[in-house]
Scaffold this motif. Structure first.
Motif, PDB file in Angstrom:
ATOM      1  N   ASP A  51      11.908   2.357   0.364  1.00 21.57           N
ATOM      2  CA  ASP A  51      11.154   2.067  -0.929  1.00 21.57           C
ATOM      3  C   ASP A  51      10.952   0.447  -0.878  1.00 21.57           C
ATOM      4  O   ASP A  51       9.716   0.169  -1.572  1.00 21.57           O
ATOM      5  N   ASP A  52      11.620  -0.344  -0.437  1.00 28.39           N
ATOM      6  CA  ASP A  52      11.319  -1.769  -0.544  1.00 28.39           C
ATOM      7  C   ASP A  52      10.104  -2.148   0.246  1.00 28.39           C
ATOM      8  O   ASP A  52       9.252  -2.853  -0.327  1.00 28.39           O
ATOM      9  N   TYR A  53      10.005  -1.511   1.409  1.00 36.55           N
ATOM     10  CA  TYR A  53       8.904  -1.805   2.119  1.00 36.55           C
ATOM     11  C   TYR A  53       7.318  -1.054   1.620  1.00 36.55           C
ATOM     12  O   TYR A  53       6.584  -1.739   1.777  1.00 36.55           O
ATOM     13  N   LEU A  54       7.629   0.113   0.841  1.00 39.04           N
ATOM     14  CA  LEU A  54       6.487   0.735   0.459  1.00 39.04           C
ATOM     15  C   LEU A  54       6.041  -0.031  -0.942  1.00 39.04           C
ATOM     16  O   LEU A  54       5.055  -0.388  -1.085  1.00 39.04           O
ATOM     17  N   ASP A  55       7.050  -0.618  -1.603  1.00 44.03           N
ATOM     18  CA  ASP A  55       6.623  -1.582  -2.702  1.00 44.03           C
ATOM     19  C   ASP A  55       5.750  -2.730  -2.214  1.00 44.03           C
ATOM     20  O   ASP A  55       4.902  -2.919  -3.012  1.00 44.03           O
ATOM     21  N   ALA A  61      -1.915  -4.378  -0.641  1.00 51.69           N
ATOM     22  CA  ALA A  61      -3.156  -3.802  -0.678  1.00 51.69           C
ATOM     23  C   ALA A  61      -3.524  -4.187  -2.054  1.00 51.69           C
ATOM     24  O   ALA A  61      -4.671  -4.633  -2.184  1.00 51.69           O
ATOM     25  N   GLN A  62      -2.945  -4.081  -3.213  1.00 47.89           N
ATOM     26  CA  GLN A  62      -3.507  -4.514  -4.487  1.00 47.89           C
ATOM     27  C   GLN A  62      -3.900  -5.975  -4.515  1.00 47.89           C
ATOM     28  O   GLN A  62      -4.880  -6.126  -5.017  1.00 47.89           O
ATOM     29  N   LEU A  63      -3.217  -6.761  -3.978  1.00 50.74           N
ATOM     30  CA  LEU A  63      -3.608  -8.177  -3.945  1.00 50.74           C
ATOM     31  C   LEU A  63      -4.933  -8.551  -2.927  1.00 50.74           C
ATOM     32  O   LEU A  63      -5.664  -9.801  -3.293  1.00 50.74           O
TER      33      LEU A  63
ATOM     34  N   ARG B 156     -11.351 -11.335   0.075  1.00 47.90           N
ATOM     35  CA  ARG B 156     -10.707 -11.335  -1.157  1.00 47.90           C
ATOM     36  C   ARG B 156     -11.338 -12.170  -2.303  1.00 47.90           C
ATOM     37  O   ARG B 156     -11.135 -11.510  -3.544  1.00 47.90           O
ATOM     38  N   LEU B 157     -12.300 -12.898  -2.161  1.00 43.61           N
ATOM     39  CA  LEU B 157     -12.788 -13.545  -3.471  1.00 43.61           C
ATOM     40  C   LEU B 157     -14.084 -12.801  -3.920  1.00 43.61           C
ATOM     41  O   LEU B 157     -14.669 -13.371  -4.743  1.00 43.61           O
TER      42      LEU B 157
END
Lengths: 285, 285
Positions: A51-55, A61-63, B156-157
């Motif tokens: 779970d830590d790795y998936l978090d 990905a989001q960033l 990314r930008l």
């Protein structure tokens, strides 16, 4: 190409023999080095601290503005399926998300998800007992909080690293230590305080676990560390998923203390092994 | 994936339909974003200023410790064959060299060479007549002198760029301007001196040509440029292989002069077109 021809991988939506896992060259990883990943250790079929790795993976990905094509539950199912298929006693599971097949070679499209597993060899008892020499390099990663696939600097330095007989490169920018290309850095002060850098790092899962374990026995600090402090430390070590806790006995030309692994480092390695063991018998805890 | 199904590419030693050009996922570009490339404009079958681009490509490879598997003459032959096969009137030829298929996902092996060609659209007359707005970002590329495939920051930008209505991002670190992700920067002072940054840039072939052309008509300077100087410039423009000379009329929220392309920029664009024309009629000169 990995020579193990009995392994399977998840590639673009399906499980295929690893030897057949391919991407079209228009993928943004090939065109522009654009992608994120994570890497989970799987012991006896159990992905540790998953779970830590998936978090972290979903956050990376989001960033980078990439959408993971699978939900967390779907991803866990693929990981379970692959682990079952591959039957490796000790493995590294790599989950890569690229910018996808790009029409113009620059604009991200639908991200491509690749999951592969390879046999893993942890550091030998002999290596741990001897500790490793490292070199330093004036550099800080460009988006350190994200696990991007960009390792240009770390790989480019491999030749220099080999030439000076170092096993890892510690990045330090303007005298402030951050991290290794693939590991976090710790030192132990002469009053047995365990210290690790606060800024400009990828927050390792093993780093987090070691900080927690250290806090049970010693004082801990998360703060800036200057290179001079490293050279005068009582002990130094690195942490990573594949290397656990590995003692550092030389930094550039300077021996750390008497040039032997220290007792705090070895104690924390044992504590980490115990924590991993506990995960395996009761992975939900 | 490029939808043009009549194109061919050079992939791992052979010419194949572009749609079938694939790499195994163990390639170091996919695993670690490790590779270099170059990009040549091909007009009516003639690769313009090819020797300049090949000089830079071989140099990038050397600086990243990658060996190009083809000699310069062999590479030129492949480029000629592909150009002949593809018959594109105006094309971009991309030559990528990756770290190769890596056993451990980190150590470079035999580099993989990929060459592909896509149709190219140069900026329209309308776009040139209007000029473009750009934004700035506090950043400097990590190995700026090498054309690596690492474009994590520029891609990314893209979202922020779109949100503020900018067409390109100009990197400036600590107030000193360097370059765009894919273009070089120039300004024209109020006494018609043409100035471009000296440091922390990829030395563009178009930049070199424009500097030479500018020297025939104006005073030129290659030196550090502060961001404040940009905002007070008489003219600004960017140069690149695909964009030639493109006027910049707004930087962040500031209009450059009267917000219209300047005469020096347009003169240099015409001079560059003439130089390209001369290359096409006498490519050896």
């Amino acid at each position: 190409m990995p020579s193990n021809d009995k392994l399977f991988a998840y590639n673009l939506g399906e499980i295929v023999p690893l030897s057949e896992a391919r991407l079209h060259i228009s993928d943004l990883s090939v065109q522009r080095g654009y992608g994120v990943f994570d890497f989970v250790k799987v012991q006896q079929g159990i992905p540790l601290f998953l779970d830590d790795y998936l978090d972290r993976f979903y956050q990376s990905a989001q960033l980078m503005h990439l959408e993971v094509p699978l939900s967390r539950e779907e991803l866990k199912q693929v990981i379970a399926d692959l682990t079952e298929r591959n039957q490796l006693p000790e493995a590294g599971m790599k989950i890569i998300l690229t910018g996808g097949y790009s029409e113009d070679g620059f604009t991200p499209m639908n991200p491509n998800l690749l999951i592969s597993q390879l046999p893993l060899t942890l550091p030998s008892d002999e290596k741990v007992a001897k500790g490793i020499p490292i070199m330093t390099h004036d550099y800080v990663r460009e988006v350190p909080e994200v696990k991007t696939i960009n390792y240009s600097m770390g790989i480019r330095l491999l030749q220099e690293q080999k030439a000076v007989g170092a096993e890892e490169v510690l990045y330090a920018k303007n005298g402030i230590v951050s991290e290794f290309p693939r590991c976090n850095f710790f030192l132990v002060t002469h009053d047995n305080t365990v210290v690790t850098p606060a800024k400009n790092i990828l927050k390792g899962i093993t780093r987090k676990n070691v900080l927690l374990l250290a806090g049970r026995r010693y004082k801990t600090e998360v703060r800036d560390i200057r290179l001079e402090e490293v050279l005068q430390a009582k002990e130094c070590f690195l942490t990573s998923t594949t290397k656990r806790v590995l003692p550092i006995v030389r930094v550039d030309d300077v021996l750390i203390s008497d040039g032997l692994p220290g007792e705090v480092s070895l104690q924390l390695l044992q504590d980490l092994k115990d924590l991993e063991e506990a995960q395996m018998t009761s992975p939900k805890v």
